[in-house]
Enzyme design. Structure first.
Site, PDB file in Angstrom:
ATOM      1  N   MET A   9       0.794  -1.120   0.299  1.00  0.00           N
ATOM      2  CA  MET A   9       0.398  -0.209   0.262  1.00  0.00           C
ATOM      3  C   MET A   9       0.740   1.478  -0.008  1.00  0.00           C
ATOM      4  SD  MET A   9      -2.858  -0.982   0.380  1.00  0.00           S
ATOM      5  CE  MET A   9      -4.334  -0.112   1.001  1.00  0.00           C
ATOM      6  N   CYS A 104      14.198  -0.006  -6.256  1.00  0.00           N
ATOM      7  CA  CYS A 104      13.493  -0.151  -4.672  1.00  0.00           C
ATOM      8  C   CYS A 104      12.080  -1.851  -5.342  1.00  0.00           C
ATOM      9  CB  CYS A 104      11.932   0.983  -4.719  1.00  0.00           C
ATOM     10  SG  CYS A 104      11.182   1.436  -3.762  1.00  0.00           S
ATOM     11  N   CYS A 201      10.642   9.952  -4.913  1.00  0.00           N
ATOM     12  CA  CYS A 201      10.714   9.858  -3.500  1.00  0.00           C
ATOM     13  C   CYS A 201      10.851  10.725  -2.279  1.00  0.00           C
ATOM     14  CB  CYS A 201      10.144   8.505  -3.118  1.00  0.00           C
ATOM     15  SG  CYS A 201      11.239   7.141  -2.712  1.00  0.00           S
TER      16      CYS A 201
END
Length: 364
Positions: A9, A104, A201
């Site tokens: 999520m 990632c 990010c």
């Protein structure tokens, strides 16, 4: 018995709708958000436009509360710094243009989370990626592009372990973005109109150049060096620059000089710290050398495949040849701005066969 699914999520609409769809389909979803980065480390602001921020964690928690499913926050900051941040900075020092999302995916979302999936006795791992897993005629599984070509994210998934493909679910992989948002709105999920995450990010609204400079300074790495801007191919010195991390192959703007005609970054030399600027015609190459190749389903040496050399690339036909320590790509037509550090991803029709890291480009 219901099949348990660990759902990665992000706090965005895609992963949120994925969890909702799985519950509707009779699965038992468990939400999990990776806490990967402390924004205070980079002095960058967090929130919409990034991912994995404090805001995103709260959004993911809210969605799980609405769906009435368990929710975990998994602290993986140390793993993220070792496998994503440090390689990112190191690559820029070595005249490469890295893809942090690839690492990632490789080391966190589809390695670390697979372990968590097993620890929680889940049967599957689900994400909000736009891609598809399908069973092949030989009984094995393959990775395929999304039906939504605009949002397709298969380019970032070529490093997946083929053994885990049967364990992966991409619930929104065949949907349009509007369909996903409509489902979120119908379910009353607060993120139905949340903007997609963009950029890197951990950089946030800061520039990657400042991030690299600050990280090197804060961690007491060897300081960045200045270098020269040179004309390609004459070698004429045009100006001085403040570090090769400020440049990438094909770059036209923010070069630090003016010229009578457009100049582009043609070559970056990490040993001399020289950056070579030339005309657009000098950006085209016939060959690319690719290392660290990872296969989901191996191609034949000499086979003609469709190859993407960057995420937004539409792909071009190229012949792939196995060499001793690398693969050589021969493009049917010269390719523009083949960039070291980016990924070359190999497709046969809509199936992703594998990919690797571009080492360098070569001319005929």
């Amino acid at each position: 018995m219901k099949k348990k699914v660990l759902v990665a999520m992000s706090g965005g609409v895609d992963s949120s709708v994925s969890a909702s769809l799985l519950k509707d389909q009779g699965y038992e979803p468990i939400g999990a958000t990776l806490q990967v980065w402390d924004y205070s480390k980079s002095k960058s602001s967090e929130g919409y436009g990034t991912c994995c921020s404090h805001v995103d964690v709260q959004d993911a928690r809210s969605v799980c509360d609405i769906l009435d499913i368990p929710f975990y926050v998994l602290n993986s900051e140390e793993l993220f710094e070792e496998t994503v941040i440090k390689p990112f900075v190191k690559d820029y020092r070595e005249a490469k243009t890295p893809i942090p999302c690839l690492n990632c995916n490789t080391f966190l979302k589809f390695h670390y989370l697979i372990k968590k999936m097993e620890e929680l006795n889940c049967d599957f791992l689900a994400t909000g990626h736009y891609a598809k897993v399908q069973k092949l005629n030989n009984g094995k599984y393959g990775l395929f592009t999304s039906s939504n070509s605009v949002k397709d994210q298969s380019y970032f998934l070529f490093t997946l372990n083929p053994k885990i493909l049967p364990l992966l679910l991409f619930p929104v992989g065949s949907m349009s973005k509007q369909e996903v948002r409509d489902i979120a709105a119908k379910k009353g999920l607060p993120i139905s109109q949340k903007k997609d995450s963009t950029g890197i990010c951990f950089v946030g609204k800061n520039s990657y150049k400042n991030f690299v400079q600050n990280y090197i300074k804060d961690n007491k790495w060897t300081p960045l060096k200045k270098g020269l801007l040179k004309h390609f191919p004459t070698g004429e010195v045009l100006a001085e620059h403040n570090g090769i991390h400020n440049f990438t192959i094909g770059q036209r703007k923010a070069l630090g000089i003016s010229s009578r005609y457009p100049l582009f970054v043609i070559k970056i030399d990490s040993e001399t710290q020289d950056v070579w600027l030339g005309k657009e015609k000098h950006l085209y190459s016939d060959f690319a050398e690719v290392v660290d190749v990872h296969w989901l389903n191996p191609a034949r040496s000499g086979e003609k495949l469709n190859v993407k050399i960057r995420f937004h690339d539409e792909g071009n036909p190229a012949y792939i040849y196995k060499k001793k320590e690398h693969y050589l790509l021969k493009f049917v037509k010269p390719k523009k701005a083949i960039t070291p550090g980016q990924s070359a991803v190999f497709y046969r029709d809509r199936q992703i066969l594998g990919g690797g890291v571009i080492q360098k480009s070569l001319k005929n």
